[in-house]
Structures are given as structure tokens and as C-alpha cells.
Design a protein around this motif. Sequence first.
Motif, PDB file in Angstrom:
ATOM      1  N   GLU A   1      48.559   3.359  -3.961  1.00  0.00           N
ATOM      2  CA  GLU A   1      47.569   2.313  -3.749  1.00  0.00           C
ATOM      3  C   GLU A   1      46.173   2.876  -3.936  1.00  0.00           C
ATOM      4  OE1 GLU A   1      48.845   1.238   0.257  1.00  0.00           O
ATOM      5  OE2 GLU A   1      49.498  -0.696  -0.547  1.00  0.00           O
ATOM      6  N   LYS A   2      45.314   2.063  -4.535  1.00  0.00           N
ATOM      7  CA  LYS A   2      43.901   2.384  -4.724  1.00  0.00           C
ATOM      8  C   LYS A   2      43.697   3.742  -5.396  1.00  0.00           C
ATOM      9  CE  LYS A   2      42.507  -0.580  -0.987  1.00  0.00           C
ATOM     10  NZ  LYS A   2      41.838  -0.756   0.264  1.00  0.00           N
ATOM     11  N   VAL A   3      44.321   3.892  -6.574  1.00  0.00           N
ATOM     12  CA  VAL A   3      44.150   5.113  -7.349  1.00  0.00           C
ATOM     13  C   VAL A   3      43.389   4.780  -8.630  1.00  0.00           C
ATOM     14  CG1 VAL A   3      46.211   6.254  -6.439  1.00  0.00           C
ATOM     15  CG2 VAL A   3      46.404   4.850  -8.477  1.00  0.00           C
ATOM     16  N   ALA A   4      42.866   5.800  -9.279  1.00  0.00           N
ATOM     17  CA  ALA A   4      42.128   5.622 -10.525  1.00  0.00           C
ATOM     18  C   ALA A   4      43.060   5.098 -11.617  1.00  0.00           C
ATOM     19  CB  ALA A   4      41.510   6.945 -10.953  1.00  0.00           C
ATOM     20  N   LYS A   5      42.459   4.490 -12.622  1.00  0.00           N
ATOM     21  CA  LYS A   5      43.236   3.863 -13.681  1.00  0.00           C
ATOM     22  C   LYS A   5      44.142   4.865 -14.393  1.00  0.00           C
ATOM     23  CE  LYS A   5      42.805   0.947 -17.747  1.00  0.00           C
ATOM     24  NZ  LYS A   5      41.901   0.199 -18.620  1.00  0.00           N
ATOM     25  N   ASP A   6      43.612   6.041 -14.745  1.00  0.00           N
ATOM     26  CA  ASP A   6      44.428   7.013 -15.461  1.00  0.00           C
ATOM     27  C   ASP A   6      45.580   7.535 -14.595  1.00  0.00           C
ATOM     28  OD1 ASP A   6      42.524   8.303 -13.889  1.00  0.00           O
ATOM     29  OD2 ASP A   6      42.425  10.062 -15.180  1.00  0.00           O
ATOM     30  N   ALA A   7      45.333   7.731 -13.297  1.00  0.00           N
ATOM     31  CA  ALA A   7      46.395   8.176 -12.393  1.00  0.00           C
ATOM     32  C   ALA A   7      47.467   7.097 -12.262  1.00  0.00           C
ATOM     33  CB  ALA A   7      45.824   8.525 -11.026  1.00  0.00           C
ATOM     34  N   ALA A   8      47.043   5.841 -12.206  1.00  0.00           N
ATOM     35  CA  ALA A   8      47.993   4.732 -12.109  1.00  0.00           C
ATOM     36  C   ALA A   8      48.841   4.638 -13.365  1.00  0.00           C
ATOM     37  CB  ALA A   8      47.252   3.418 -11.867  1.00  0.00           C
ATOM     38  N   GLU A   9      48.208   4.827 -14.524  1.00  0.00           N
ATOM     39  CA  GLU A   9      48.953   4.753 -15.783  1.00  0.00           C
ATOM     40  C   GLU A   9      49.962   5.900 -15.899  1.00  0.00           C
ATOM     41  OE1 GLU A   9      45.859   4.625 -18.710  1.00  0.00           O
ATOM     42  OE2 GLU A   9      45.529   2.475 -18.441  1.00  0.00           O
ATOM     43  N   LYS A  10      49.541   7.111 -15.485  1.00  0.00           N
ATOM     44  CA  LYS A  10      50.455   8.259 -15.534  1.00  0.00           C
ATOM     45  C   LYS A  10      51.649   8.040 -14.606  1.00  0.00           C
ATOM     46  CE  LYS A  10      47.077  11.803 -16.722  1.00  0.00           C
ATOM     47  NZ  LYS A  10      46.359  13.003 -16.236  1.00  0.00           N
ATOM     48  N   ALA A  11      51.385   7.531 -13.407  1.00  0.00           N
ATOM     49  CA  ALA A  11      52.461   7.274 -12.449  1.00  0.00           C
ATOM     50  C   ALA A  11      53.409   6.210 -12.990  1.00  0.00           C
ATOM     51  CB  ALA A  11      51.873   6.840 -11.108  1.00  0.00           C
ATOM     52  N   ALA A  12      52.853   5.161 -13.582  1.00  0.00           N
ATOM     53  CA  ALA A  12      53.677   4.094 -14.141  1.00  0.00           C
ATOM     54  C   ALA A  12      54.550   4.628 -15.276  1.00  0.00           C
ATOM     55  CB  ALA A  12      52.808   2.942 -14.635  1.00  0.00           C
ATOM     56  N   GLU A  13      53.975   5.481 -16.132  1.00  0.00           N
ATOM     57  CA  GLU A  13      54.750   6.066 -17.223  1.00  0.00           C
ATOM     58  C   GLU A  13      55.892   6.932 -16.689  1.00  0.00           C
ATOM     59  OE1 GLU A  13      52.306   8.121 -20.092  1.00  0.00           O
ATOM     60  OE2 GLU A  13      50.889   6.468 -20.140  1.00  0.00           O
ATOM     61  N   SER A  14      55.607   7.718 -15.662  1.00  0.00           N
ATOM     62  CA  SER A  14      56.638   8.573 -15.070  1.00  0.00           C
ATOM     63  C   SER A  14      57.778   7.737 -14.511  1.00  0.00           C
ATOM     64  CB  SER A  14      56.048   9.434 -13.953  1.00  0.00           C
ATOM     65  OG  SER A  14      55.085  10.315 -14.453  1.00  0.00           O
ATOM     66  N   LEU A  15      57.425   6.685 -13.791  1.00  0.00           N
ATOM     67  CA  LEU A  15      58.452   5.821 -13.195  1.00  0.00           C
ATOM     68  C   LEU A  15      59.257   5.092 -14.272  1.00  0.00           C
ATOM     69  CD1 LEU A  15      56.375   4.502 -10.195  1.00  0.00           C
ATOM     70  CD2 LEU A  15      58.504   5.790 -10.019  1.00  0.00           C
TER      71      LEU A  15
END
Length: 128
Positions: free
Chosen positions: A104-118
Motif C-alpha cells: 500500500e502507498k508505494v511509488a509507481k515503479d515499486a508497484a509495477e515491479k511488485a505487480a510484475e513479480s506476482l
Amino acid sequence: MAKLSQEDLLAQFEGMTLIELSEFVKAFEDKFDVEAAAPVAVAAAGAPGAPAAAEAEEQDEFDVILTGAGDKKIQVIKVVRELTSLGLKEAKDLVDGTPKPVLEKVAKDAAEKAAESLKGAGASVEVK
């Protein structure tokens, strides 16, 4: 100990999870007897004639929401543990209880990296 530059510190923080950062902030507050509170912008919000563009700012904090575990549930649990530093039971409960926010409430690039990993582990993910 050599003095670290601001870039060095940011590079170190970039590699930390949200839980690790939270623990660091608490330790920092305790050590230096300060409080890391967000500034309150009450005056700017209530000012007459304030530009409407300020209200329509670009979103800079994102939530990564796990919407489904897919076929490879164990792989998804492993990725959730890596992203959040949760224990095995907590990560399994999060995956079993979808839809749930992973970050929650993370930077856009961190959110995209996490989404890609998942997604790479077979999960279905939504970034808001």
C-alpha cells in the motif's frame, strides 16, 4: 564510519521492504526523539482561488492488490513473502483471502515491479 551521501542512503532505502522501512522510522524517532509526521496542508486546501489543477495532481502512491492466486499458489506465496517480509502463515492467509492489498502507498515503479513479480508467479494483480 564514513559519512554516507544522500544518494547512498536512498539506494539503501530503495532495497528495503515497507516493513523494514517502518521499523527504521520507529527506531529513528526513538533515537532522536522526533516524530516523522506528514505536514498538514489545511491552509492550501481552504484558500480561495486555489487552482483546481492542484486537486487533480498526478497520483504518486499506488496500492498493489492481489485479486487471485492462480494455479501456482505456492509460488505466489513465496513472492508475497519476498515483497512484504511476512511470515509463511501471514503470507498464506493473505493469498487465501484475496482480494487483498499486498503493498500500500508505494511509488509507481515499486508497484509495477511488485505487480510484475506476482504476475510472473501466476497471480492476478491490480494496481490502484
